[in-house]
Design a protein around this motif. Structure first.
Motif, PDB file in Angstrom:
ATOM      1  N   CYS A 171       0.855  -1.181   0.000  1.00 46.07           N
ATOM      2  CA  CYS A 171       0.000   0.000   0.000  1.00 46.07           C
ATOM      3  C   CYS A 171       0.902   1.245   0.000  1.00 46.07           C
ATOM      4  O   CYS A 171       1.879   1.310   0.752  1.00 46.07           O
ATOM      5  N   ILE A 172       0.591   2.216  -0.838  1.00 48.37           N
ATOM      6  CA  ILE A 172       1.435   3.405  -0.997  1.00 48.37           C
ATOM      7  C   ILE A 172       0.991   4.487  -0.012  1.00 48.37           C
ATOM      8  O   ILE A 172      -0.192   4.818   0.063  1.00 48.37           O
ATOM      9  N   ILE A 173       1.952   5.034   0.728  1.00 45.55           N
ATOM     10  CA  ILE A 173       1.678   6.164   1.618  1.00 45.55           C
ATOM     11  C   ILE A 173       2.149   7.442   0.927  1.00 45.55           C
ATOM     12  O   ILE A 173       3.301   7.551   0.523  1.00 45.55           O
ATOM     13  N   ILE A 174       1.246   8.421   0.796  1.00 46.18           N
ATOM     14  CA  ILE A 174       1.587   9.728   0.249  1.00 46.18           C
ATOM     15  C   ILE A 174       1.512  10.755   1.388  1.00 46.18           C
ATOM     16  O   ILE A 174       0.443  10.965   1.964  1.00 46.18           O
ATOM     17  N   ASP A 175       2.632  11.374   1.699  1.00 44.10           N
ATOM     18  CA  ASP A 175       2.683  12.375   2.768  1.00 44.10           C
ATOM     19  C   ASP A 175       2.615  13.770   2.158  1.00 44.10           C
ATOM     20  O   ASP A 175       3.496  14.166   1.402  1.00 44.10           O
ATOM     21  N   LEU A 176       1.565  14.527   2.506  1.00 46.41           N
ATOM     22  CA  LEU A 176       1.376  15.875   1.969  1.00 46.41           C
ATOM     23  C   LEU A 176       1.796  16.964   2.957  1.00 46.41           C
ATOM     24  O   LEU A 176       1.669  18.152   2.659  1.00 46.41           O
ATOM     25  N   SER A 177       2.275  16.566   4.110  1.00 47.46           N
ATOM     26  CA  SER A 177       2.630  17.560   5.125  1.00 47.46           C
ATOM     27  C   SER A 177       3.742  18.478   4.625  1.00 47.46           C
ATOM     28  O   SER A 177       4.672  18.039   3.954  1.00 47.46           O
ATOM     29  N   PRO A 178       3.676  19.778   4.964  1.00 47.36           N
ATOM     30  CA  PRO A 178       4.763  20.686   4.581  1.00 47.36           C
ATOM     31  C   PRO A 178       6.015  20.479   5.425  1.00 47.36           C
ATOM     32  O   PRO A 178       7.091  20.911   5.048  1.00 47.36           O
ATOM     33  N   MET A 179       5.868  19.814   6.570  1.00 45.19           N
ATOM     34  CA  MET A 179       7.001  19.635   7.494  1.00 45.19           C
ATOM     35  C   MET A 179       7.573  18.233   7.334  1.00 45.19           C
ATOM     36  O   MET A 179       7.412  17.356   8.186  1.00 45.19           O
ATOM     37  N   LYS A 180       8.247  18.002   6.216  1.00 44.88           N
ATOM     38  CA  LYS A 180       8.673  16.661   5.864  1.00 44.88           C
ATOM     39  C   LYS A 180       9.689  16.062   6.843  1.00 44.88           C
ATOM     40  O   LYS A 180       9.692  14.857   7.076  1.00 44.88           O
ATOM     41  N   LYS A 181      10.547  16.877   7.414  1.00 49.16           N
ATOM     42  CA  LYS A 181      11.565  16.329   8.302  1.00 49.16           C
ATOM     43  C   LYS A 181      10.938  15.677   9.529  1.00 49.16           C
ATOM     44  O   LYS A 181      11.499  14.771  10.129  1.00 49.16           O
ATOM     45  N   ILE A 182       9.736  16.154   9.893  1.00 44.82           N
ATOM     46  CA  ILE A 182       9.015  15.566  11.024  1.00 44.82           C
ATOM     47  C   ILE A 182       8.169  14.389  10.542  1.00 44.82           C
ATOM     48  O   ILE A 182       8.327  13.263  10.993  1.00 44.82           O
ATOM     49  N   SER A 183       7.258  14.663   9.606  1.00 44.50           N
ATOM     50  CA  SER A 183       6.274  13.658   9.193  1.00 44.50           C
ATOM     51  C   SER A 183       6.900  12.506   8.416  1.00 44.50           C
ATOM     52  O   SER A 183       6.603  11.333   8.662  1.00 44.50           O
ATOM     53  N   PHE A 184       7.766  12.839   7.460  1.00 45.67           N
ATOM     54  CA  PHE A 184       8.355  11.822   6.581  1.00 45.67           C
ATOM     55  C   PHE A 184       9.165  10.810   7.383  1.00 45.67           C
ATOM     56  O   PHE A 184       9.020   9.593   7.220  1.00 45.67           O
ATOM     57  N   ASN A 185      10.018  11.317   8.250  1.00 46.60           N
ATOM     58  CA  ASN A 185      10.856  10.425   9.060  1.00 46.60           C
ATOM     59  C   ASN A 185      10.011   9.587  10.012  1.00 46.60           C
ATOM     60  O   ASN A 185      10.322   8.425  10.283  1.00 46.60           O
ATOM     61  N   MET A 186       8.925  10.182  10.507  1.00 47.82           N
ATOM     62  CA  MET A 186       8.032   9.450  11.404  1.00 47.82           C
ATOM     63  C   MET A 186       7.395   8.258  10.687  1.00 47.82           C
ATOM     64  O   MET A 186       7.317   7.152  11.226  1.00 47.82           O
ATOM     65  N   ILE A 187       6.938   8.489   9.436  1.00 45.62           N
ATOM     66  CA  ILE A 187       6.297   7.417   8.658  1.00 45.62           C
ATOM     67  C   ILE A 187       7.309   6.349   8.269  1.00 45.62           C
ATOM     68  O   ILE A 187       7.057   5.147   8.430  1.00 45.62           O
ATOM     69  N   LEU A 188       8.475   6.776   7.761  1.00 45.17           N
ATOM     70  CA  LEU A 188       9.492   5.818   7.303  1.00 45.17           C
ATOM     71  C   LEU A 188      10.012   4.941   8.436  1.00 45.17           C
ATOM     72  O   LEU A 188      10.405   3.788   8.208  1.00 45.17           O
ATOM     73  N   LYS A 189      10.020   5.465   9.631  1.00 44.93           N
ATOM     74  CA  LYS A 189      10.535   4.707  10.786  1.00 44.93           C
ATOM     75  C   LYS A 189       9.639   3.515  11.110  1.00 44.93           C
ATOM     76  O   LYS A 189      10.125   2.449  11.498  1.00 44.93           O
ATOM     77  N   ILE A 190       8.335   3.680  10.932  1.00 41.85           N
ATOM     78  CA  ILE A 190       7.378   2.634  11.300  1.00 41.85           C
ATOM     79  C   ILE A 190       6.979   1.775  10.103  1.00 41.85           C
ATOM     80  O   ILE A 190       6.979   0.539  10.170  1.00 41.85           O
ATOM     81  N   LYS A 222      10.352   3.287  -4.759  1.00 38.03           N
ATOM     82  CA  LYS A 222       9.807   4.232  -5.740  1.00 38.03           C
ATOM     83  C   LYS A 222       9.253   3.569  -6.998  1.00 38.03           C
ATOM     84  O   LYS A 222       8.411   4.157  -7.680  1.00 38.03           O
ATOM     85  N   THR A 223       9.708   2.364  -7.294  1.00 36.94           N
ATOM     86  CA  THR A 223       9.180   1.681  -8.490  1.00 36.94           C
ATOM     87  C   THR A 223       7.690   1.366  -8.339  1.00 36.94           C
ATOM     88  O   THR A 223       6.968   1.271  -9.329  1.00 36.94           O
ATOM     89  N   ILE A 224       7.242   1.227  -7.092  1.00 43.69           N
ATOM     90  CA  ILE A 224       5.837   0.881  -6.851  1.00 43.69           C
ATOM     91  C   ILE A 224       4.916   2.085  -7.054  1.00 43.69           C
ATOM     92  O   ILE A 224       3.774   1.947  -7.492  1.00 43.69           O
ATOM     93  N   TYR A 225       5.414   3.307  -6.758  1.00 42.78           N
ATOM     94  CA  TYR A 225       4.555   4.488  -6.883  1.00 42.78           C
ATOM     95  C   TYR A 225       4.938   5.402  -8.050  1.00 42.78           C
ATOM     96  O   TYR A 225       4.345   6.469  -8.224  1.00 42.78           O
TER      97      TYR A 225
END
Length: 353
Positions: A171-190, A222-225
């Motif tokens: 399942c593809i997760i798309i993060d639209l948050s403007p604060m990527k250093k917070i949100s992106f790392n949080m998602i990738l960690k889990i 990235k090949t999946i999305y």
């Protein structure tokens, strides 16, 4: 003399009618091109093609003794009108058998993706952050989902991230948050599945998004999305890859500093009891610009403003640098350092050539 003028005017009328017929023929050809692009999933807007057209016609205009700026202005208007006529069908769906897409959002960016995905024929389930019950809803809505587009507060995101492990495989997760250093790392960690970060760089209230841009950050798999990035380009939107450090740095100047300036400006208006109505009498165009900025500032999500201003790690340091620079400029003005001020203007002018 009057007869001569009327004779010439009649000739102009004939040429105007011919010009209209030529424009009609051009639009008919554009519609045919639009249909071919639709069937083959090609983007409506191709910057290189447009640039080449303008450059060639300007050169031809010079040879004929016509102002190249005049021709450029006319062609841009014709081309922009042509794009509207090219978009005669819904957008080509690159993944017609793709499972349902879930959008969890608290502002208009989520609504933008909802609108565009529905126009493209995807199955969408949209939930506002305030209506989401994490404990009761997640297990149900995560079933048979192919993509989750998330644009919520950090508080809500922390709760959602804990549930990501129950998502279907790939399942593809798309993060639209403007604060990527917070949100992106949080998602990738889990979450160990495919993750993509996106951030639109345009006014999402518009109905037509040609010549607009979206920044994207590769997260994982990235090949999946990759097909989704192609889908965005089919919408006529340009996409630009950027790393997470540059993303947050650019967002400071695109969003945080803008909000800080507008917030400061509005406060100054209020404190000094400046009347926009009185300003409009002195300068209508400037007043319209003020009203546009102010109205947009109050229409959008206030929590988003606060988050962008307060939760970017380097915001305070960057705003302090900005204020130091303002103080430096004030020092130069106060002490009549004309040469140094002139050098600053020259440097800015050279940057924008």
């Amino acid at each position: 003399m009057i007869n001569q003028i009327n004779l010439l005017r009649n000739q102009i009328d004939i040429l105007d009618k011919e010009l209209l017929n030529i424009l009609k023929k051009r639009i008919d050809l554009v519609k045919k091109i639009g249909l071919i692009k639709y069937k083959n999933g090609l983007p409506i807007y191709i910057p290189e093609r447009e640039k080449n057209i303008i450059t060639l016609r300007k050169k031809e205009a010079i040879k004929k003794g016509i102002s190249p700026d005049f021709i450029e202005d006319i062609l841009y208007r014709i081309i922009n009108e042509s794009y509207v006529h090219e978009k005669t069908k819904i957008f080509k769906n690159i993944k017609p058998d793709f499972p349902k897409i879930l959008i969890i959002s608290n502002n208009k960016i989520g609504n933008f993706f909802k609108k565009m995905l529905i126009l493209t024929g995807y199955s969408i389930h949209y939930i506002k952050e305030k209506n989401l019950n994490i404990n009761n809803d997640i297990n149900h809505i995560f079933n048979n989902i192919g993509m989750v587009i998330i644009n919520v507060s950090i508080y809500c995101l922390k709760k959602i991230v804990k549930k990501l492990l129950i998502l279907p495989k790939n399942c593809i997760i798309i993060d639209l948050s403007p604060m990527k250093k917070i949100s992106f790392n949080m998602i990738l960690k889990i979450y160990k599945g495919p993750v993509l970060g996106l951030y639109p760089l345009f006014n999402i209230k518009k109905n037509f998004f040609l010549k607009e841009s979206i920044m994207y950050l590769h997260g994982r798999n990235k090949t999946i999305y990759s097909w989704f990035l192609k889908q965005i380009k089919v919408w006529g939107i340009s996409i630009y890859n950027i790393n997470i450090i540059k993303h947050d740095q650019y967002i400071f100047f695109i969003e945080s500093l803008k909000y800080f300036l507008v917030f400061t400006y509005i406060n100054l208006f209020t404190i000094n009891k400046i009347s926009l109505n009185e300003i409009s009498i002195l300068s209508k165009s400037i007043n319209d610009l003020h009203l546009f900025i102010f109205n947009n500032f109050f229409i959008d999500n206030k929590e988003l403003y606060r988050n962008i201003l307060l939760q970017f790690k380097n915001n305070k340091k960057n705003i302090k640098k900005y204020l130091n620079f303002i103080n430096h400029l004030f020092f130069l003005i106060k002490n009549n350092k004309l040469d140094k001020i002139k050098n600053i203007f020259t440097k800015i002018k050279n940057e924008f050539k």
